[in-house]
Design an enzyme around this catalytic site. Structure first.
Site, PDB file in Angstrom:
ATOM      1  N   LEU A 180     -28.712  44.880  17.442  1.00 27.86           N
ATOM      2  CA  LEU A 180     -28.009  46.099  17.858  1.00 27.86           C
ATOM      3  C   LEU A 180     -28.960  47.289  17.879  1.00 27.86           C
ATOM      4  O   LEU A 180     -28.634  48.382  17.437  1.00 27.86           O
ATOM      5  CB  LEU A 180     -26.824  46.370  16.930  1.00 27.86           C
ATOM      6  CG  LEU A 180     -25.705  45.324  16.984  1.00 27.86           C
ATOM      7  CD1 LEU A 180     -24.684  45.575  15.896  1.00 27.86           C
ATOM      8  CD2 LEU A 180     -25.043  45.314  18.357  1.00 27.86           C
ATOM      9  N   VAL A 187     -31.182  48.321  23.010  1.00 25.62           N
ATOM     10  CA  VAL A 187     -30.651  47.486  24.094  1.00 25.62           C
ATOM     11  C   VAL A 187     -29.274  46.946  23.725  1.00 25.62           C
ATOM     12  O   VAL A 187     -28.342  46.993  24.540  1.00 25.62           O
ATOM     13  CB  VAL A 187     -31.619  46.338  24.428  1.00 25.62           C
ATOM     14  CG1 VAL A 187     -31.006  45.414  25.494  1.00 25.62           C
ATOM     15  CG2 VAL A 187     -32.946  46.888  24.931  1.00 25.62           C
ATOM     16  N   GLY A 188     -29.121  46.419  22.499  1.00 26.65           N
ATOM     17  CA  GLY A 188     -27.824  45.891  22.092  1.00 26.65           C
ATOM     18  C   GLY A 188     -26.736  46.941  22.147  1.00 26.65           C
ATOM     19  O   GLY A 188     -25.627  46.696  22.655  1.00 26.65           O
ATOM     20  N   LYS A 199     -38.711  38.076  25.971  1.00 22.68           N
ATOM     21  CA  LYS A 199     -39.799  37.523  26.780  1.00 22.68           C
ATOM     22  C   LYS A 199     -40.722  36.620  25.971  1.00 22.68           C
ATOM     23  O   LYS A 199     -41.192  35.591  26.468  1.00 22.68           O
ATOM     24  CB  LYS A 199     -40.587  38.655  27.429  1.00 22.68           C
ATOM     25  CG  LYS A 199     -41.335  39.550  26.455  1.00 22.68           C
ATOM     26  CD  LYS A 199     -41.942  40.756  27.110  1.00 22.68           C
ATOM     27  CE  LYS A 199     -40.961  41.871  27.334  1.00 22.68           C
ATOM     28  NZ  LYS A 199     -40.414  42.486  26.095  1.00 22.68           N
ATOM     29  N   GLU A 248     -45.511  51.861  21.101  1.00 22.59           N
ATOM     30  CA  GLU A 248     -45.120  51.595  19.721  1.00 22.59           C
ATOM     31  C   GLU A 248     -46.157  52.161  18.755  1.00 22.59           C
ATOM     32  O   GLU A 248     -47.302  52.445  19.130  1.00 22.59           O
ATOM     33  CB  GLU A 248     -44.997  50.083  19.500  1.00 22.59           C
ATOM     34  CG  GLU A 248     -43.998  49.387  20.405  1.00 22.59           C
ATOM     35  CD  GLU A 248     -42.561  49.680  20.034  1.00 22.59           C
ATOM     36  OE1 GLU A 248     -42.317  50.187  18.912  1.00 22.59           O
ATOM     37  OE2 GLU A 248     -41.671  49.409  20.861  1.00 22.59           O
ATOM     38  N   ASP A 269     -47.959  41.488  26.131  1.00 23.55           N
ATOM     39  CA  ASP A 269     -46.609  41.653  26.683  1.00 23.55           C
ATOM     40  C   ASP A 269     -46.588  41.281  28.165  1.00 23.55           C
ATOM     41  O   ASP A 269     -45.705  40.544  28.627  1.00 23.55           O
ATOM     42  CB  ASP A 269     -46.153  43.100  26.483  1.00 23.55           C
ATOM     43  CG  ASP A 269     -44.821  43.390  27.147  1.00 23.55           C
ATOM     44  OD1 ASP A 269     -43.776  43.050  26.575  1.00 23.55           O
ATOM     45  OD2 ASP A 269     -44.833  43.967  28.260  1.00 23.55           O
ATOM     46  N   LYS A 297     -44.661  37.972  30.356  1.00 24.65           N
ATOM     47  CA  LYS A 297     -43.863  38.101  31.577  1.00 24.65           C
ATOM     48  C   LYS A 297     -44.480  37.313  32.730  1.00 24.65           C
ATOM     49  O   LYS A 297     -43.772  36.686  33.525  1.00 24.65           O
ATOM     50  CB  LYS A 297     -43.740  39.579  31.951  1.00 24.65           C
ATOM     51  CG  LYS A 297     -43.025  40.421  30.904  1.00 24.65           C
ATOM     52  CD  LYS A 297     -43.136  41.907  31.210  1.00 24.65           C
ATOM     53  CE  LYS A 297     -42.541  42.760  30.112  1.00 24.65           C
ATOM     54  NZ  LYS A 297     -42.747  44.211  30.351  1.00 24.65           N
TER      55      LYS A 297
END
Length: 438
Positions: A14, A17-18, A109, A194, A205, A209
């Protein structure tokens, strides 16, 4: 108004995005129900901290402290995993959901890049969907675009700008003339990077993808370990300025394509690294924290997918789009073809690749250095198209030498750098950036 039974979902994770998924399902409930053919409702949730204020009312939903327990709840039709991480609790939940015969929707991902084939096999054995649109390029529907919109095409190449943090840093360096470290600090202050930006700036990252996109584009098994990855931490403001002088911008680009092999399966190239992109290329205009993916099909030609690659709203949009597909009964194979038909492709030989290359050397300011470098290029059969030597701005004894090669094989550039390895003239390892053609 639809009277069909709702699709009941459980959400693990949560964070932004959640919480964004819950807000979107509430804000556009009628529209989503009309497009899905039935309502989509949240019935259970799980996260690390039950007491955290997320700006949403969680009272209507059942809470599970052990997120894996969401998969066993009888009233849950679909599990949504938004925890992140390639292993651990996220993978445990993903396996449990699929083995319980429940569709899985994820934005993870790293998990798909490392375990996507295993999860696809479990999903196939239980005849349930595995969906991960949000795992690649946030709100851009590139997974659906490749898997469905370009389904009739043999994809010849897929490539693009796959990390918004890196793209923000490079395009800001381009606009301001600032160096990497200062621009990274600004990106962190604005929330684009970050506190530990390693996965972003070192290209990991983007590599996650790219491995997923390659599997979808070429009908192959994911091979994340074969992705060659170089990040942007060594790109200097001087490289950005020199690229602009030559008519290019610098972008971190992930590229996947196939090398044909007579009488055998083709070999797969997967590579993430900073590249020089011509100003006339569509990727050159992509700036800020934006993603863009180009797919080249044999009949469709060049297709460009561009938009926000991260953030709560775009990523939530992709998650809910997958839920709508599940509500409609879509059970298409997650990687374009059934998992047992995916090809195993060996890595391509990078040395045989041909093209132009940008090279930047940081060297001691003394006589004979340029001659040493050009001699290594000559001995390795590297032809130099242009060469620029310039002093450093900080009054040090370091000089920057930048050059662009003519078209040639990458193994020749590699050989030249090996000839220079250990040279006392070099004050830092050379920076190598391929030049993308139009």
């Amino acid at each position: 108004m639809t009277t069909a039974q709702p699709l009941r979902i459980a959400i693990a994770g949560l964070g932004t995005v959640g919480a964004g998924v819950i807000r979107l399902l509430e804000a556009n409930a009628s529209l989503i129900a009309a497009r899905a053919g039935r309502p989509i409702t949240v019935v259970a949730v799980s996260a690390r901290d039950r007491g955290k204020d997320r700006g949403i009312d969680l009272a209507p939903y059942a809470w599970e402290d052990d997120m894996a327990a969401l998969a066993g709840r009888g009233e849950v039709d679909v599990v949504v995993e938004l925890v992140g991480g390639s292993d651990g609790k996220a993978l445990e939940l993903a396996r449990a959901a699929l083995e319980a015969g429940k569709p899985l929707v994820t934005a993870n991902k790293a998990m798909i890049a490392h375990h996507g084939i295993e999860l696809a096999e479990i999903a196939a054995s239980h005849d349930v969907p595995l969906k991960f649109e949000a795992a690649v390029a946030g709100g851009i529907p590139v997974v659906k675009g490749l898997r469905e919109g370009a389904a009739a095409n043999a994809i010849e190449r897929v490539y693009g700008i796959l990390n918004g943090t890196c793209n923000y840093i490079l395009s800001t360096m381009e606009d301001t003339g600032a160096d990497f470290a200062a621009t990274l600090g600004e990106a962190q202050a604005k929330g684009y990077a970050e506190a530990d930006p390693t996965f972003d700036i070192e290209g990991v990252d983007a590599a996650h993808k790219l491995a997923i996109l390659a599997a979808i584009a070429f009908g192959s098994r994911i091979d994340f370990a074969a992705v060659r990855c170089t990040g942007i931490s060594r790109v200097r403001a001087a490289d950005i300025a020199q690229a602009a002088t030559l008519g290019y911008v610098v972008r971190l680009v992930g590229i996947a394509d196939l090398d044909p092999v007579e009488g055998a399966e083709p070999r797969l190239l997967q590579r993430v690294r900073p590249c020089l992109v011509p100003l006339t290329h569509p990727l050159a205009a992509v700036d800020g924290p934006t993603n863009a993916v180009v797919a080249e099909g044999d009949y469709s030609g060049r297709l460009l997918f561009q938009g926000a690659g991260a953030g709560d709203k775009p990523t939530a949009s992709a998650v809910v789009a997958d839920l709508i597909d599940v509500a409609r009964g879509d059970t298409a194979p997650p990687f374009s073809v059934p998992v047992d038909q995916l090809r195993t492709l060996a890595p391509a030989d990078l040395g045989q690749r041909t093209g132009k290359t940008y090279l930047r050397f940081s060297v001691a300011d003394r006589p004979g250095v340029l001659a040493e470098i050009t001699a290594a290029m000559r001995d390795a059969n590297v032809s130099i198209e242009s060469l620029i030597q310039q002093g450093n701005d900080d009054d040090s004894d370091e000089v920057l030498i930048a050059m662009v090669t003519h078209d040639g094989q990458e193994k020749c550039v590699t050989e030249a750098l090996e000839l220079l390895a250990g040279s006392e003239s070099l004050t830092a390892p050379p920076l190598v950036m391929p030049i993308i053609s139009d």
